[in-house]
Design a protein around this motif. Structure first.
Motif, mmCIF file in Angstrom:
data_model
loop_
_atom_site.group_PDB
_atom_site.id
_atom_site.type_symbol
_atom_site.label_atom_id
_atom_site.label_comp_id
_atom_site.label_asym_id
_atom_site.label_seq_id
_atom_site.Cartn_x
_atom_site.Cartn_y
_atom_site.Cartn_z
ATOM 1 N N GLN A 1 -2.406 -30.899 8.584
ATOM 2 C CA GLN A 1 -1.338 -31.711 8.853
ATOM 3 C C GLN A 1 -1.367 -33.100 8.210
ATOM 4 N N ALA A 2 -2.608 -33.438 7.367
ATOM 5 C CA ALA A 2 -2.403 -34.598 6.583
ATOM 6 C C ALA A 2 -3.653 -34.460 5.695
ATOM 7 N N LEU A 3 -3.415 -35.100 4.356
ATOM 8 C CA LEU A 3 -4.547 -35.248 3.292
ATOM 9 C C LEU A 3 -4.548 -36.876 2.903
ATOM 10 N N THR A 4 -5.598 -37.365 3.155
ATOM 11 C CA THR A 4 -5.685 -38.809 2.613
ATOM 12 C C THR A 4 -6.556 -38.690 1.386
ATOM 13 N N VAL A 5 -5.958 -39.411 -0.016
ATOM 14 C CA VAL A 5 -6.519 -39.444 -0.987
ATOM 15 C C VAL A 5 -6.890 -40.826 -1.452
ATOM 16 N N ALA A 6 -7.837 -41.128 -2.272
ATOM 17 C CA ALA A 6 -7.969 -42.400 -2.983
ATOM 18 C C ALA A 6 -7.246 -42.802 -4.362
ATOM 19 N N LEU A 7 -6.651 -43.649 -4.510
ATOM 20 C CA LEU A 7 -5.872 -44.002 -5.681
ATOM 21 C C LEU A 7 -6.624 -45.207 -6.416
ATOM 22 N N ASN A 8 -6.405 -45.453 -7.523
ATOM 23 C CA ASN A 8 -7.003 -46.555 -8.623
ATOM 24 C C ASN A 8 -6.220 -47.054 -9.419
ATOM 25 N N SER A 9 -4.806 -47.403 -9.009
ATOM 26 C CA SER A 9 -3.878 -47.819 -9.785
ATOM 27 C C SER A 9 -3.702 -49.202 -9.699
ATOM 28 N N PRO A 10 -3.134 -50.196 -10.532
ATOM 29 C CA PRO A 10 -2.683 -51.446 -10.192
ATOM 30 C C PRO A 10 -1.739 -51.704 -9.250
ATOM 31 N N ALA A 11 -1.740 -52.907 -8.111
ATOM 32 C CA ALA A 11 -0.826 -52.971 -7.045
ATOM 33 C C ALA A 11 0.210 -52.851 -7.657
ATOM 34 N N GLY A 12 1.230 -52.434 -6.748
ATOM 35 C CA GLY A 12 2.599 -52.311 -7.225
ATOM 36 C C GLY A 12 3.135 -51.019 -7.919
ATOM 37 N N THR A 13 2.108 -50.292 -8.360
ATOM 38 C CA THR A 13 2.322 -49.047 -9.263
ATOM 39 C C THR A 13 2.856 -48.075 -8.422
#
Length: 188
Positions: free
Chosen positions: A25-37
């Motif tokens: 149903q869903a997959l939640t993942v972490a990101l590490n990019s500058p805000a607004g990317t």
């Protein structure tokens, strides 16, 4: 957790142990990019293990793709901005299934593993087995046997939460939206 400073892909296997199967149903993942990317998350399935198939995109089926925008990351990459890839009601019967999450335009986060393969992360319905990561989705060699800060690592596993229902269970498609002040949890 560690991160590549470029988009890439994370892989893992799901062993469905419940005889009724599960519905993703869903997959939640972490990101590490500058805000607004702005970038895209793609979720892919393989009817076999991901191992040895990280560079064989043709053996995978894309089940979800959506645009995401990285939020303000005021924490370390261990607690990076998370996004949720809304996926259709995909039924997985008992057995092993490879999962790939390709990050296009946004940076991904992964956990390092000293002992590989790991014992499975499990509940009464599924086991999450092993993982790998790539600097460039489908093209680069998966990261394995590397040293960081004097520690030898033998594998990786992405930071994620998986939402599923037992058996064949339809669910409404997710919509884009924010959750909580300052968060950037989106369905894609």
């Amino acid at each position: 957790g560690l991160t590549y400073t470029n988009p890439g892909a994370n892989f893992f296997d799901i062993n469905v142990t419940n005889p009724a199967g599960i519905t993703l149903q869903a997959l939640t993942v972490a990101l590490n990019s500058p805000a607004g990317t702005v970038g895209t998350l793609e979720v892919w399935l393989n009817p076999l293990s991901h191992i040895g198939r990280e560079q064989q995109q043709a053996s995978w089926t894309k089940i979800s793709e959506g645009t995401t925008t990285a939020g303000v990351n005021t924490l370390s990459c261990q607690e990076a901005t998370t996004v949720t890839a809304g996926i259709p009601s995909i039924y997985l019967p008992p057995g092993i299934h490879g999962v790939a999450v390709a990050h296009v335009g946004v940076n991904h986060v992964f956990e390092t593993i000293v002992t590989y393969p790991l014992p499975p992360f499990a509940d009464t319905n599924i086991e999450v087995l092993n993982g790998s990561t790539q600097a460039t989705a489908w093209a680069s060699v998966p990261l394995a046997n590397f040293a960081f800060n004097g520690v030898l690592y033998q594998g990786t596993l992405m930071q994620f939460d998986l939402t599923y229902a037992v058996g064949q269970a339809p669910h409404a498609c997710a919509v884009c939206g924010s959750v909580g002040e300052g968060s950037n949890r989106h369905s894609a």
